[in-house]
Enzyme design. Structure first.
Site, PDB file in Angstrom:
ATOM      1  N   HIS A 172       0.824  -1.206   0.000  1.00 34.43           N
ATOM      2  CA  HIS A 172       0.000   0.000   0.000  1.00 34.43           C
ATOM      3  C   HIS A 172       0.856   1.253   0.000  1.00 34.43           C
ATOM      4  O   HIS A 172       0.410   2.323   0.374  1.00 34.43           O
ATOM      5  CB  HIS A 172      -0.967   0.004   1.190  1.00 34.43           C
ATOM      6  CG  HIS A 172      -1.621  -1.330   1.413  1.00 34.43           C
ATOM      7  ND1 HIS A 172      -1.084  -2.277   2.252  1.00 34.43           N
ATOM      8  CD2 HIS A 172      -2.719  -1.896   0.857  1.00 34.43           C
ATOM      9  CE1 HIS A 172      -1.837  -3.366   2.215  1.00 34.43           C
ATOM     10  NE2 HIS A 172      -2.827  -3.165   1.368  1.00 34.43           N
TER      11      HIS A 172
HETATM   12  S1  FES Z   1       1.947  -0.674   3.122  1.00 39.05           S
HETATM   13 FE1  FES Z   1       0.254  -1.975   3.629  1.00 39.05          FE
HETATM   14  S2  FES Z   1       1.308  -3.697   4.254  1.00 39.05           S
HETATM   15 FE2  FES Z   1       2.954  -2.435   3.811  1.00 39.05          FE
END
Ligand code: FES
Ligand code: HEM
Lengths: 429, 188
Positions: B153
């Site tokens: 993410h």
């Molecule tokens: S940014 Fe969501 S798990 Fe690493």
């Protein structure tokens, strides 16, 4: 059925009223094991074993589900995963011993439950269906116990699987292919272990389903009782709660003391040391026997050593299955109108002879397959079938039963007039 | 003790209205409830890590071959650990920011062991939802701050593996570890 004087469930609390309208589960409990279920007032401790069997079933399901979280049904690692449970898993030893000894406890309880049925002829009308479902449960238990014993994949597991599936090999024509199909191979291996695990996990839930039918069927006529005289009036009964919840609770306490004595002080007393040796398809243990609860039937299996029209091997298998299937016909084999053995002097004597015969078969099933045990097994097996197929049907024509009490109340209090139940006992608690 | 006997129930009622049966009832139900509650303990505890899992809970690493600028991935409790030998430039970059400005304020010194400030040991587990960030192996995306980048993410960690941008709430976790010699560390 509930007798007309059964108390009605009348919730006062609005939440319970809501519940009763939408899903009357509390009502079901009230009518099944609560104050809404009138039960004969004279039930002895022999009537505890149904509830104890239910407890054992729950115990086996809970401990079994836990074991399945740590067990691996693969012939390469199954044995090690059992040792992992015993040594590494927190409380794993307790849970495994609880399950193994729970199986023995379950069978001990069921045998007492069944023999209660024999003595009090609980199988007679109007309770035939309860009995038939009971025999179905017993057969399912035997299958479940057998497959469970295979899972640790020790020497006894392996050779037990081989010998018991070998029974099917005795059936003419289809026997051999059937055995290969059951095992998914020519000898027990990974395929057999996996399917046994799957079935061993599923069957207890099938048993639970049949138990529900068993109790449903029981609640139509209600429990019988040690006099075998049916309930006639309110003074013959007491509400299940608190009277039998208390009595069953006490029985459960005594049961747990004995069970825990095994669990904590002699957890391997009923097992076989050979099963702590990993399965070896190339070497059979010197003395191979099933778990103790199969011994009487194992003795019957081994009693047939000679060919007579059919091969000996087939006779043994037929006799072993017939020894249990004959129970299905009991409601029609025993023609006496009197239920309870307490009022059947001749039947009572033969009942105890049957108990002694079964005890002997128990002993013989665990003994080595050599003389004199084989010959004694043959005599004991012959008597077993003689009892059910000849003695029991004939008894009722010879026997003069003792006079029966007019009612349960009379049997307990001496006369129906002495009953002070209506306003008395109901308020106690 | 004065008692009255109710003949119908043959119950003994003491003067204060307490029946003997009440006592027995409460005692019996309490014992049963206590026993029942105690049996919950093994049933719950069996799901916690077993002894063999706990036995795997330390990891020993030889870092003598780890050159500045290099990282290694190791396994600690079945999860990745990143060990990085920081270059002087990376150390300077980490020390150039004021920890007070960060989401999870920690300095490089807070995250390393005194005397070994160039060795950064962190769990390779993104503090957002647990993916393994990139940046420990040659050629992987190190993110906008030259440390680690989580592709799941988009969390960016700096050269001290502190969260700088993206959804992760905190810095990559520094496990308990110690140097048993100048070139050997034991994690756990
Ligand atoms: S940014 Fe969501 S798990 Fe690493
Ligand atoms: C999982 C196994 C079983 C459970 C949980 C179970 C449960 C019960 C319960 C709760 C009762 C009422 C209480 C009592 O009379 O003890 C009962 C009655 C009865 N059971 Fe079972 N049972 C099981 C197996 C069997 C088996 C294997 C048989 C016979 C082969 C059997 C035959 C009967 C009969 C005939 C009654 C009625 C007795 C009477 O009313 O006097 N049950 N069972």
């Amino acid at each position: 059925m509930s007798f007309p004087w059964a108390k009605q469930y009348e919730p006062t609390n609005p939440v319970m009223k809501f519940m009763d309208e939408k899903l009357p589960l509390p009502r079901l409990v009230y009518n099944a094991v609560g104050a809404g279920y009138p039960v004969p007032r004279n039930l002895s401790y022999m009537w505890n074993f149904g509830v104890l069997a239910g407890f054992c079933l729950v115990l086996q399901i809970v401990t079994g589900v836990v074991l399945a979280m740590h067990y691996a049904a693969n012939s390469g690692v199954a044995f090690d995963s059992i040792e992992h449970i015993m040594r590494d898993v927190n409380w794993g030893w307790a849970i495994r011993y609880a399950h193994a000894n729970g199986a023995s406890a379950f069978f001990a309880v069921i045998y007492l439950h069944i023999f209660r049925g024999f003595y009090y002829s609980s199988y007679k009308a109007p309770r035939e269906m309860i009995w038939l479902l009971g025999v179905v449960i017993y057969l399912l238990m035997m299958a479940t116990g057998f497959m469970g014993y295979v899972l640790p994949w020790g020497q006894m597991s392996f050779w037990g699987a081989k010998v018991i599936t070998g029974l099917f090999g005795a059936i003419p024509v289809v026997g051999e292919p059937l055995q290969v199909w059951l095992l998914g191979g020519y000898a027990p291996d990974n395929a057999a272990l996996n399917r046994f695990f799957s079935l061993h996990f599923m069957l207890p839930f099938v048993i639970a389903g049949v138990v529900i039918l068993h109790i449903w069927a029981l609640h139509i006529p209600g429990s019988s009782n040690p006099t075998g005289v049916e309930v006639k009036s309110e003074s013959d009964t007491v509400p299940f709660h608190p009277y039998y919840t208390a009595k069953d609770g006490f029985g459960l306490g005594v049961f747990l003391l004995i069970y825990c004595a095994f669990l904590f002080f002699m957890p391997n007393a009923l097992g076989h040391p050979d099963n702590y040796i990993p399965a070896n398809p190339l070497s059979t243990p010197a003395h191979i026997v099933p778990e103790w609860y199969y011994w009487p039937f194992y003795a019957i299996l081994r009693a047939f050593t000679f060919d007579f029209i059919l091969p000996a091997k087939l006779w043994g298998v037929l006799a072993m299955f017939a020894a249990i299937l004959v129970w299905f016909f009991l409601p029609w084999l025993d023609k006496s109108p009197v239920r309870s053995g307490n009022y059947r002097p001749l039947f009572r004597k033969f009942f105890w002879v049957l108990v002694a015969d079964m005890a002997l078969l128990f002993y013989l099933g665990g003994a080595p397959a050599e003389e004199p045990y084989v010959m004694i097994s043959q005599i004991a097996t012959a008597y077993y079938f003689l009892h059910f197929l000849v003695i029991l049907p004939l008894l009722s024509s010879f026997e003069r039963p003792d006079p029966l009490p007019f009612s349960i109340t009379e049997a307990v209090l001496g006369s129906d007039d002495k009953a002070a139940l209506k306003d008395g006992a109901g308020s106690a608690a | 003790m004065a008692t009255t006997t109710d003949t119908a129930n043959s119950e003994v009622v003491a003067e204060d209205g307490v029946r003997r049966r009440d006592f027995i009832e409460i005692a019996a139900v309490s014992v049963a409830a206590t026993g029942g509650l105690i049996t919950i303990l093994p049933l719950v505890s069996q799901m916690a890590p077993s002894k063999d899992v706990l036995a795997e809970s330390t990891t020993e690493l030889d870092i003598s071959a780890l050159e500045p600028g290099q990282s290694i991935k190791a396994v600690f409790r079945k999860q990745p650990v990143f060990v990085r030998n920081l270059t002087p430039a990376e150390i300077d970059a980490a020390n150039a920011v004021d920890p007070g400005d960060l989401r999870d304020s920690q300095s490089l010194a807070d995250r390393t062991i005194e005397g070994h400030e160039n060795i950064l040991v962190v769990m390779g587990v993104c503090t957002h939802l647990g993916c393994v960030p990139l940046g420990a192996a040659e050629g992987e995306n190190k993110g906008e701050f030259g440390g680690y980048f989580c592709p799941c993410h988009g969390s960016h960690y700096d050269t001290a593996a502190r969260i700088r941008k993206g959804p992760a709430p905190s810095n990559l976790e520094v496990p308990d570890y110690s140097f048993t010699s100048d070139t050997t560390i034991v994690i756990g």
